[in-house]
Design an enzyme around this catalytic site. Sequence first.
Site, short mmCIF file in Angstrom:
data_model
loop_
_atom_site.label_atom_id
_atom_site.label_comp_id
_atom_site.label_asym_id
_atom_site.label_seq_id
_atom_site.Cartn_x
_atom_site.Cartn_y
_atom_site.Cartn_z
N LYS A 8 29.51 39.68 36.73
CA LYS A 8 29.40 38.96 37.73
C LYS A 8 29.05 39.52 39.18
O LYS A 8 28.20 38.91 39.66
CB LYS A 8 31.06 38.20 37.99
CG LYS A 8 31.61 37.66 36.69
CD LYS A 8 32.92 37.05 37.03
CE LYS A 8 34.26 37.95 37.73
NZ LYS A 8 34.40 38.97 36.58
N ARG A 81 39.85 30.81 38.92
CA ARG A 81 40.27 31.44 37.98
C ARG A 81 41.52 31.05 37.25
O ARG A 81 42.24 31.47 36.36
CB ARG A 81 40.46 32.95 38.62
CG ARG A 81 40.06 34.04 38.09
CD ARG A 81 40.40 35.26 39.22
NE ARG A 81 40.33 36.47 38.44
CZ ARG A 81 39.10 37.47 38.98
NH1 ARG A 81 38.46 36.91 40.03
NH2 ARG A 81 38.98 38.46 38.38
N ARG A 120 33.13 53.03 35.41
CA ARG A 120 32.44 52.50 36.74
C ARG A 120 32.81 53.19 38.03
O ARG A 120 34.21 53.47 38.26
CB ARG A 120 32.96 50.92 36.90
CG ARG A 120 32.67 50.43 38.31
CD ARG A 120 32.78 48.92 38.46
NE ARG A 120 33.88 48.53 38.21
CZ ARG A 120 34.41 47.17 38.41
NH1 ARG A 120 33.49 46.13 38.53
NH2 ARG A 120 35.68 46.72 38.32
N ARG A 147 37.84 51.92 41.24
CA ARG A 147 38.75 51.15 41.97
C ARG A 147 40.11 51.04 40.83
O ARG A 147 40.23 51.55 39.89
CB ARG A 147 38.27 49.59 41.27
CG ARG A 147 37.58 48.95 42.27
CD ARG A 147 36.97 47.73 41.84
NE ARG A 147 37.49 46.59 41.09
CZ ARG A 147 37.03 45.47 40.81
NH1 ARG A 147 35.93 45.21 41.09
NH2 ARG A 147 37.99 44.69 40.09
N ARG A 158 44.39 43.13 32.80
CA ARG A 158 43.52 42.26 33.47
C ARG A 158 43.00 41.32 32.34
O ARG A 158 42.71 39.93 32.44
CB ARG A 158 42.33 42.87 34.29
CG ARG A 158 42.86 43.26 35.62
CD ARG A 158 41.89 44.42 36.04
NE ARG A 158 40.65 44.18 36.38
CZ ARG A 158 39.25 44.85 36.61
NH1 ARG A 158 39.73 46.25 36.37
NH2 ARG A 158 38.41 44.56 36.73
#
Length: 203
Positions: A8, A81, A120, A147, A158
Site C-alpha cells: 500500500k 480497516r 523490511r 518497525r 496483524r
Amino acid sequence: MGCPGAGKGTQSAKLKETWGLKHISTGDVLRGEMAAGTQIGKQVAALINHGNLVPDELMIAMLENIIASTDQGIILDGFPRTVAQAQALDAMMSRLGREISAVVMIDLPEAEVVKRLSTRRLCKKCGKPAATTTQPTCECGGELYVRADDAPESVKHRLEVYRAQTLPVKNFYANSGKYVEINGNQTPQQVFEDICKVLKKVK
Ligand code: AP5
Ligand code: MG
C-alpha cells in the site's frame, strides 16, 4: 486496501508522484504521533506495536479532520480497516460533498507477506523502504530501522487481525461498482500499471 506488507505504501508513493494526489497513510500518521510523544501517540503505542487496531472513534475523528483540511484528491492508505470505519467514511464523504472514486484491494499471499516484512528496513529520514536487505544506509544517506510491529509475533497477529476485522470491509464495497482487486504478487511497476488502468477508467 490490502493486508500488512501488500504494498500500500509503495504504491501510494508512486501514485502521489504520478497523479498529484495527497497520500494519507493512517499508520504513518499514528507513528508520527508516537515519535512526537503526543497524548494520542502514548495512547496508541502498545496497540500498534503488538499489531492491534486503534479504536474506531479515534481513527474516524482523525480522518475527518484530515479530509476536511484539503480539496486535493486523496489516496487513503490503511483506512477504512473495519466495517464501522467504512460506514463512517461514507457518511463523512457525503457531509463533505466528496466522493470515493475507487476502492483498490492489493492481494498478496500470506507467505509473501511474512517474507517481505521479515526483511523490511525503513529510512528514518525519507521514510522509504531500503531497496536491498544488505545495504548499510538508505540511498538518501538516512539511517535504516525496523518497525516494532514487523517482529514475527506482531506480523502473525496483524494478519489475524486483518482476516477478522479488515477482510469484511471487502464485502462492504463488493457491490459498490468501485471495488477492484489487483494482484500484488508482481513487481512494484506491474502492480502500479494495473492500478493506473483502474484510475484511468474512473478519472
Ligand atoms: P500500517 O502502517 O497501515 O501497516 P500495515 O497495514 O500493516 O501495512 P504496512 O505499512 O506494513 O505494509 P504496506 O502495505 O504499506 O506495504 P509496503 O509498501 O510498506 O498500520 C500500522 C498499524 O497502525 C496497524 O496495525 C494499526 O495498529 C494502526 N492503524 C493504521 N490504520 C488504522 C486504522 N484505519 N484503524 C485502526 N488502526 C489503524 O511494502 C512492504 C515491503 O514489501 C517493503 O519492504 C517494500 O519495499 C516491499 N514491496 C512492496 N511492493 C513490493 C513488490 N511488488 N514486490 C516485492 N516487494 C515489495
Ligand atoms: Mg504502509
